[in-house]
Design a protein around this motif. Sequence first.
Motif, PDB file in Angstrom:
ATOM      1  N   TYR A 156       0.828  -1.203   0.000  1.00  0.00           N
ATOM      2  CA  TYR A 156       0.000   0.000   0.000  1.00  0.00           C
ATOM      3  C   TYR A 156       0.869   1.262   0.000  1.00  0.00           C
ATOM      4  O   TYR A 156       0.537   2.250  -0.655  1.00  0.00           O
ATOM      5  CB  TYR A 156      -0.934  -0.002   1.214  1.00  0.00           C
ATOM      6  CG  TYR A 156      -1.938  -1.121   1.166  1.00  0.00           C
ATOM      7  CD1 TYR A 156      -3.225  -0.905   0.712  1.00  0.00           C
ATOM      8  CD2 TYR A 156      -1.582  -2.417   1.547  1.00  0.00           C
ATOM      9  CE1 TYR A 156      -4.151  -1.945   0.641  1.00  0.00           C
ATOM     10  CE2 TYR A 156      -2.495  -3.452   1.480  1.00  0.00           C
ATOM     11  CZ  TYR A 156      -3.771  -3.209   1.028  1.00  0.00           C
ATOM     12  OH  TYR A 156      -4.678  -4.246   0.944  1.00  0.00           O
ATOM     13  N   ALA A 214      -0.891   4.706  -1.391  1.00  0.00           N
ATOM     14  CA  ALA A 214      -2.220   4.527  -0.808  1.00  0.00           C
ATOM     15  C   ALA A 214      -3.316   5.135  -1.680  1.00  0.00           C
ATOM     16  O   ALA A 214      -4.381   5.508  -1.188  1.00  0.00           O
ATOM     17  CB  ALA A 214      -2.278   5.114   0.611  1.00  0.00           C
ATOM     18  N   LEU A 254      -3.835   1.135  -6.415  1.00  0.00           N
ATOM     19  CA  LEU A 254      -4.090  -0.169  -5.807  1.00  0.00           C
ATOM     20  C   LEU A 254      -5.004  -1.009  -6.691  1.00  0.00           C
ATOM     21  O   LEU A 254      -4.799  -2.223  -6.835  1.00  0.00           O
ATOM     22  CB  LEU A 254      -4.709   0.023  -4.423  1.00  0.00           C
ATOM     23  CG  LEU A 254      -3.772   0.647  -3.382  1.00  0.00           C
ATOM     24  CD1 LEU A 254      -4.562   1.136  -2.178  1.00  0.00           C
ATOM     25  CD2 LEU A 254      -2.715  -0.363  -2.945  1.00  0.00           C
ATOM     26  N   PHE A 269     -11.146   0.514  -2.922  1.00  0.00           N
ATOM     27  CA  PHE A 269     -10.102   1.097  -2.068  1.00  0.00           C
ATOM     28  C   PHE A 269     -10.407   2.562  -1.740  1.00  0.00           C
ATOM     29  O   PHE A 269      -9.522   3.297  -1.303  1.00  0.00           O
ATOM     30  CB  PHE A 269      -8.746   1.013  -2.772  1.00  0.00           C
ATOM     31  CG  PHE A 269      -8.316  -0.386  -3.128  1.00  0.00           C
ATOM     32  CD1 PHE A 269      -7.645  -1.176  -2.197  1.00  0.00           C
ATOM     33  CD2 PHE A 269      -8.587  -0.918  -4.380  1.00  0.00           C
ATOM     34  CE1 PHE A 269      -7.248  -2.464  -2.516  1.00  0.00           C
ATOM     35  CE2 PHE A 269      -8.192  -2.201  -4.701  1.00  0.00           C
ATOM     36  CZ  PHE A 269      -7.523  -2.987  -3.774  1.00  0.00           C
ATOM     37  N   VAL A 282      -9.285   4.210   1.557  1.00  0.00           N
ATOM     38  CA  VAL A 282      -7.864   4.174   1.916  1.00  0.00           C
ATOM     39  C   VAL A 282      -7.239   5.536   1.629  1.00  0.00           C
ATOM     40  O   VAL A 282      -7.443   6.110   0.561  1.00  0.00           O
ATOM     41  CB  VAL A 282      -7.132   3.074   1.127  1.00  0.00           C
ATOM     42  CG1 VAL A 282      -5.633   3.090   1.439  1.00  0.00           C
ATOM     43  CG2 VAL A 282      -7.730   1.712   1.428  1.00  0.00           C
TER      44      VAL A 282
END
Length: 529
Positions: A190, A195, A200, A238, A241
């Motif tokens: 990550y 991030a 991702l 994601f 995140v």
Amino acid sequence: MLRRCGGESVLSKLLTTAALTAVCFGLCVPAAAAPPDPQALADRIDAHLDARLTAAKVTPAPPASDTEFLRRACLDITGRVPKPRDVYDFLGDSDPAKRAKLIDELLEMPRYASHSAAVWRAALAPETTAVPEARVFQTGFEAWLRIKFRANTRYNALVRELLTVPLSADAGSPTPALRRPEDPNPLAFYAVKEAKPENLAAATARVFLGVQIECAQCHDHPFARWTRDQFWNQAAFFAGVERHGDGLFAPMSETISVRVITPMGGKKPVPAWLLDDREPSRSPDVSLRAALAGWVTAKDNPFFARAAVNRVWGQFFGRGIVDPVDDFHDDNKPSHPELLDELAKAFADSGFDFKYLIRAIGRTKAYQRTSARTESAQDDPRLFARMSLKGLTGEQLFDSLVLATGFREGGGRGAPREQFLTRFALSGKPAEPETSIPQALALMNGKFVNDATTVGASPTLTAVCELPGLTTGGRITALYVAVLSREPMPKELNRLVRYVDGAGKDHLAERLGDVFWVLLNSAEFRLNH
């Protein structure tokens, strides 16, 4: 340790007693399922390949010699050339099944886990090689992967753990900064992706599903069926995140209540949606990453097993059944579609067991063919009529150099490993190796090879020169086995003996150093063949 009773463990006696009790009272004790037979899968692989070769009227290359096979298997499974004593042990083994036995032995060595960790770290986090600031995460990420491969963690479980690693319960309690990136840690995946949901999502689809969906980030994919909305559907998994602060070491968190994402340059939020056009299960208290991981690693996922076996096939054969290995789409057809389906089904049925898959590949006639060209029709790489020449990764090259030269870290000689991993990272397909000018100069004139070919600074060369009772031919043979894992052919040996002896005894070490230098710089050493 289990306490032993008369040579039999307590547990063994208890199990025996339980079995007898079950028989006496008519209880049904289900038999343990037999593990899948790798030879049966190997035979099916060869049947698919042989049928294609017959249809194309191509005669495959003959089997590789024992030394060629030994070196290839050691490089592919453990990441370095064999030790000289292993060469002679293998040559002296008369067991007809010794090649299959070798594969089994290599898979149980600690170096199998180390090499697999390096291979998958490079696939999952190529930034740790390409981006200088991200290289600090190599050690910790590989350490985590090494633990998984050492335990033979099944591939679906490894991927599920990676995709669902806890970040935080909410944005108010972010994970601590990665102050010790050398510790075993999957969070590096990550961190090196910054991030960012889009990074991702792209990496997850590419590595685990074989789909380069990032090409649809700004517009519909130019030649595959993926749309821009589908790319952002994946990024939405994601969406919660985020990174708190700047830099790779900034803390990360996840807000699990976030269920949609707004595409860059767009206004309408996009929900998380699976690539097989299904809506994911949505639990309000669980990260959407868990729903994604459950679908990605499912046995019936149409992408997961196929992408995995194709990547492993590419590692061992130099090119995938679908090539590039991570670019499945309608215009990039597999060379052997039925074989790909067969491998994917067998891998899934085995519980996603990498060792089973490698055992089967290693037992095939196709993997055991020589790389030497015996007829022009074998040149089509999609037929797998002969083994491809494969470039060594930086790890394979350095670890093989270390073993061949006797190099030890420290001792005032510096630590060249990182330089090799960076300079000799494979930039293209393994089966299309290229040597750059900096790489050639590092091997020809670099301090590492210069020291390795100088008596006094080179443990291997010093031992070969000082060992009493050896003829010049014997010393040259020892260097050949240490570097190329084979003895020299008579023509090679005669020429080099004349070269070494022609300078007189006072120049023996210098001339043997020259021979060592030539071998270390040879294409035969720098390639896996």
